[in-house]
Design an enzyme around this catalytic site. Sequence first.
Site, PDB file in Angstrom:
ATOM      1  NE  ARG A   1      -3.675  23.098  54.482  1.00  0.00           N
ATOM      2  CZ  ARG A   1      -4.630  22.947  54.115  1.00  0.00           C
ATOM      3  NH1 ARG A   1      -5.373  23.948  52.967  1.00  0.00           N
ATOM      4  NH2 ARG A   1      -5.204  22.083  54.213  1.00  0.00           N
TER       5      ARG A   1
ATOM      6  CG  ASP B   1     -15.707  27.174  59.756  1.00  0.00           C
ATOM      7  OD1 ASP B   1     -15.739  26.179  59.618  1.00  0.00           O
ATOM      8  OD2 ASP B   1     -15.349  28.061  58.736  1.00  0.00           O
TER       9      ASP B   1
ATOM     10  CB  THR C   1      -5.919  21.006  50.575  1.00  0.00           C
ATOM     11  OG1 THR C   1      -6.297  21.588  51.765  1.00  0.00           O
ATOM     12  CG2 THR C   1      -6.905  21.519  49.354  1.00  0.00           C
TER      13      THR C   1
ATOM     14  CG  HIS D   1     -14.021  32.554  40.659  1.00  0.00           C
ATOM     15  ND1 HIS D   1     -13.479  32.502  39.732  1.00  0.00           N
ATOM     16  CD2 HIS D   1     -14.373  30.952  40.545  1.00  0.00           C
ATOM     17  CE1 HIS D   1     -13.068  31.813  38.283  1.00  0.00           C
ATOM     18  NE2 HIS D   1     -13.556  30.831  39.377  1.00  0.00           N
TER      19      HIS D   1
END
Length: 682
Positions: free
Chosen positions: A130, A314, A174, A613
């Site tokens: 990122r 979360d 990331t 996906h």
Amino acid sequence: MKARFSALAAGAALLALSTGVISRSAQSAGPAAVNWSSFGGDDREQHYSPLAQIGEANVAKLGLAWSYDVDSFDSYTQPLAVDGVIYFAVGLSVVHAIDARTGKLLWQYDPDVASQPEAQWRMRAGWGTRGIAYKDGMVFTATREGRLIAVDAKTGKPRWSVKTLDEAEGGYITGPPWIAGDKVVIGFGGADYSPTRGYVTAYDIKTGKKAWRWYVVPGDPAKGFENKAMEAAAKTWTGEWWKWGGGGSVWHAMAYDAKYDRLYIGTGNGFPWNIKIRSPGGGDNLYLSSIVALDVKTGEYVWHYQVNPENSHDWNDAMDIELADIVIGGRKRSVLMHAPKNGFFYAIDRETGKFIQAGEFAKQNWAKRIDPVTGRPEINPEAQYPGGKPFMLYPFPNGAHGIQAMSFSPKTGYSYIPVMEGGRVFVDPANIKDWQYKPGMMVNTGLGAPPANLVPPAAVSKLVAYDVANNRIAWSVPQPGVFNGGTLATAGNLVFQGTNDGMFNAFSATTGRKLWSYTAQNGILSAPISYSVGGKQYVSVITGFRSSFPNTPNWDYRQQQRRLLTFTIGGAKKLPKVDPVDEPIQDDPAFVVDADKAKVGAGIYNSSCVICHGAGMMAGGAAPDLRKSGVPMDPETFRAVVHDGALMARGMGSFSQLTDAELEGLRHYIRQRARETAPKGK
């Protein structure tokens, strides 16, 4: 390591970025206006440009100066602009240096992530990178499998490299590195997948020598505690939490406060999400879901504010941490601004860590209120899904605000937030006492399957301007779909943002009225930046879209027009015409689907493959649509890709733990879903 280099073209030396106070003039921005050298522009991380050459009066004349096609499987990343050069990393942390005037590639550095031994399984989660960091003539990039690398900004040659995931077997990176004075700091992700104990590590900018490491959650008490902060935190946990790692990975946002020489970090959720598993006797579980202030010189704990105690969702605090001096309640305060997943906008005193105020910027039902004195939330008991009773929670795990950057304008006093409003059913697993984590980078939430009769309404999105001083929403405008891009505020009284319908827009920062749009030929998630070269203001944004859900329009992974677009007043360049191809769903009529094998494949897909996906096997741009791929047709090719990692260089990790039966189950499930979702009559 392999690298590709080309010489930097000679350019005019521009003034370096100023790190002055917030009260800089929009009309005569001076040195501060030239560069965009940090993720949020400068060390206030406001995603604000003091440049006003492009403003409400002339934004209609904004046009494309140049574009650069990005050859990568992922481009959800934000660039930097320093001394007439744009730097960015895409995909597997491949760093590019581009001439900001012309769009010409100056050099490229490829850290060759796919060939690293640790990459085999660390590439199974997350997507690309990122962002990057810049300081003292060096670009800093972090790789998926765990290296932090300093690259010479003029030549593209690496200066030093360190492995930072030496204590995080299940970790991967990331997020961008962050500069804190003479140190560069990096965290990591992974607390959704395996037992992980989060930490951040600081390294000397010049040498790469480790300066300090700070752990987010306490380890095994029998082994002692690293510091008093961990000893205090252990009193807020129960059971044998250390066997689960605890979580708390710092996978994105940080901010350096030069005023106090402190680093603020945003910590993650617990592993697993369900507190009844990781801490069965309850407890706040410090320092999960918190903003923590650390002394930059020593790495020692200074203060914390926990946004979500007793976190059983979360919720995490990986979203922007932005700094400003704001008058609140008649008093000028050094304020930390934060709008995390949970739907509340927080103002925290940077000096003391004390709560100032919080207000709702999106729909939420997990808290009855935030106590105005203590800052502690009054949690809705139903939101903890007690006794296995399902609960439709708002916001959903993607959050009311994800990691798409918000911005703050000191000119208006508003923060501009890309907001999502969606729900998710939370419920315990059927046999919670017998719950076991699934290894191999499978998603491990500690949740059960929701009842079939509880289906959340379709999620929506909006752009919200939040009046920070007055703790209220100033205005909001509806937006397409669910996931839209990060924002940039400018002294020209503008807010720039890309949206998932492929438009790049400019809004009035005061009213939210749309003033300008450009067809970017791709959805946009990244935040724009603005800078000046040779006295001319530019706005740049990188296009690219990814989601775990299909969108309208749905940006096909293989056909995305991933580009760096740069705009200026009077720009007249045109993008090439694009004729997208509607790829059909593949099928082999001779293939007989075995329902039992497909059931095995569904379990594998929905615990691991779904993130990239797509839900229901309908891809949202993060990875190929498997229903349209020829790879699953042939068992040997499928095994080479999924099990052996034949496409590692394009971001597809190796799932070598899958058995032949599980691989075959996946093939049957793919064929089953292809037939179930194919247009009728085909």
